[in-house]
Design an enzyme around this catalytic site. Structure first.
Site, PDB file in Angstrom:
ATOM      1  N   GLU A  21     -12.772   2.322   5.028  1.00 18.64           N
ATOM      2  CA  GLU A  21     -11.679   2.613   5.774  1.00 18.64           C
ATOM      3  C   GLU A  21     -11.548   3.968   6.134  1.00 18.64           C
ATOM      4  O   GLU A  21     -10.835   4.772   6.137  1.00 18.64           O
ATOM      5  CB  GLU A  21     -10.137   1.968   5.419  1.00 18.64           C
ATOM      6  CG  GLU A  21      -9.407   2.062   6.484  1.00 18.64           C
ATOM      7  CD  GLU A  21      -7.967   1.521   5.947  1.00 18.64           C
ATOM      8  OE1 GLU A  21      -7.110   0.643   6.491  1.00 18.64           O
ATOM      9  OE2 GLU A  21      -7.430   2.191   4.971  1.00 18.64           O
TER      10      GLU A  21
ATOM     11  N   GLU B  89       0.752  -1.210   0.006  1.00 16.45           N
ATOM     12  CA  GLU B  89      -0.018   0.026  -0.057  1.00 16.45           C
ATOM     13  C   GLU B  89       0.857   1.309  -0.181  1.00 16.45           C
ATOM     14  O   GLU B  89       1.809   1.229   0.531  1.00 16.45           O
ATOM     15  CB  GLU B  89      -0.844  -0.061   1.338  1.00 16.45           C
ATOM     16  CG  GLU B  89      -1.861   1.100   1.389  1.00 16.45           C
ATOM     17  CD  GLU B  89      -2.738   1.035   2.655  1.00 16.45           C
ATOM     18  OE1 GLU B  89      -3.501   1.765   2.828  1.00 16.45           O
ATOM     19  OE2 GLU B  89      -2.401   0.212   3.335  1.00 16.45           O
TER      20      GLU B  89
END
Length: 279
Positions: free
Chosen positions: A256, A155
């Site tokens: 998220e 990520e």
């Protein structure tokens, strides 16, 4: 198109935080979600007692929720840490000790996406030394993920919240994905495309989608600024998710974002009920 055409899961490490961890799968299910994701929940324990793992598995099963995404040990998250795998010494050792624990737990609950945060730069350590250590540890994680039929995710974060994290663009993260796949020959490393982090970096999100949708193993979203629910900021998330679909992405979209204790009735009215259930 729109949100109703996507497949969403909810991150129970950042949402439903008004509840104890073991109560959050049931809360997610009550809100209509059948799939959840989470960060590594034991901040100081890369190798927790079996009873803790069993209790989490029972909570997921009892709620009828499937865990679809899990982080490897990443240090204090939320907090100042952004991963452990590139940090020489004790933190790297803790990451290695955690790898097989995560893989075995993922196998036991059918989780097939495992996220490995790269870690911050360290004063006095050559970045090339950290990158070599990172590749070694990511290859270890990729092999463990492959053993249980999972994808290893890598990520990019944002420079505002994570200024010492070296992967601050889609391109930088995908370069690491390529290095891992070359090192292992497995091809099971993929990009975790977080539209919130990239937007905070001022990225051209549509261009990143066009360039990297085919390399993307998972997507996460929050609006910006503020990291709130879609519609609370200025990021055109619905349009961008449509662009992802048009570019061929068919995977899940993880929620998220932060909501404080506002995850009770009506908190997810922005999202059609049909998009909250696996299909």
């Amino acid at each position: 198109m729109g949100y109703a055409d996507q497949r969403f899961d909810v991150n129970i490490s950042i949402l439903f935080t008004e509840l104890p961890l073991l109560d959050r799968p049931a809360a997610a299910a009550a809100a209509g979600f059948t799939e959840v994701e989470m960060w590594w929940p034991w901040i100081d324990a890369p190798t927790p007692e079996r009873a803790g793992l069993d209790a989490l598995r029972t909570a997921l099963d009892s709620a009828g929720t499937r865990l679809v995404g899990l982080n490897f040990y990443s240090g204090r998250l939320p907090g100042p840490d952004r991963g452990a795998l590139s940090l020489p010494g004790a933190e790297s050792d803790r990451f290695r000790a955690n790898v097989e624990v995560v893989a075995d737990f993922a196998a036991s609950v059918g989780c097939t996406a495992l996220n490995a945060l790269y870690g911050n730069r360290v004063d006095g350590v050559d970045p090339r030394t950290q990158d070599a250590l990172a590749l070694e540890n990511l290859a270890l994680a990729a092999r463990a993920a492959d053993r249980v039929g999972a994808t290893l995710l890598i990520e990019a974060l944002n420079k505002v919240e994570s200024p010492r994290y070296p992967l601050l663009s889609a391109e930088a993260a995908v370069e690491v994905v390529d290095r891992v796949n070359t090192a292992t020959g497995l091809g099971n490393a993929a990009f975790l495309l977080d539209l919130y982090h990239l937007s905070m970096n001022g990225a051209d999100l549509s261009a990143d989608i066009r360039a990297y949708a085919s390399r993307t193993g998972h997507v996460q979203i929050a609006d910006a600024p503020g990291r709130g629910a879609p519609g609370t900021g200025t990021v055109p998330l619905e349009r961008l998710l449509d662009e992802l679909t048009q570019a061929g992405y068919t995977g899940r979209v993880g929620l998220e974002y932060t909501a404080g204790d506002h995850t009770g009735p009506g908190a997810f009215d922005w999202l059609p009920a049909m998009a909250r259930a696996a299909r």
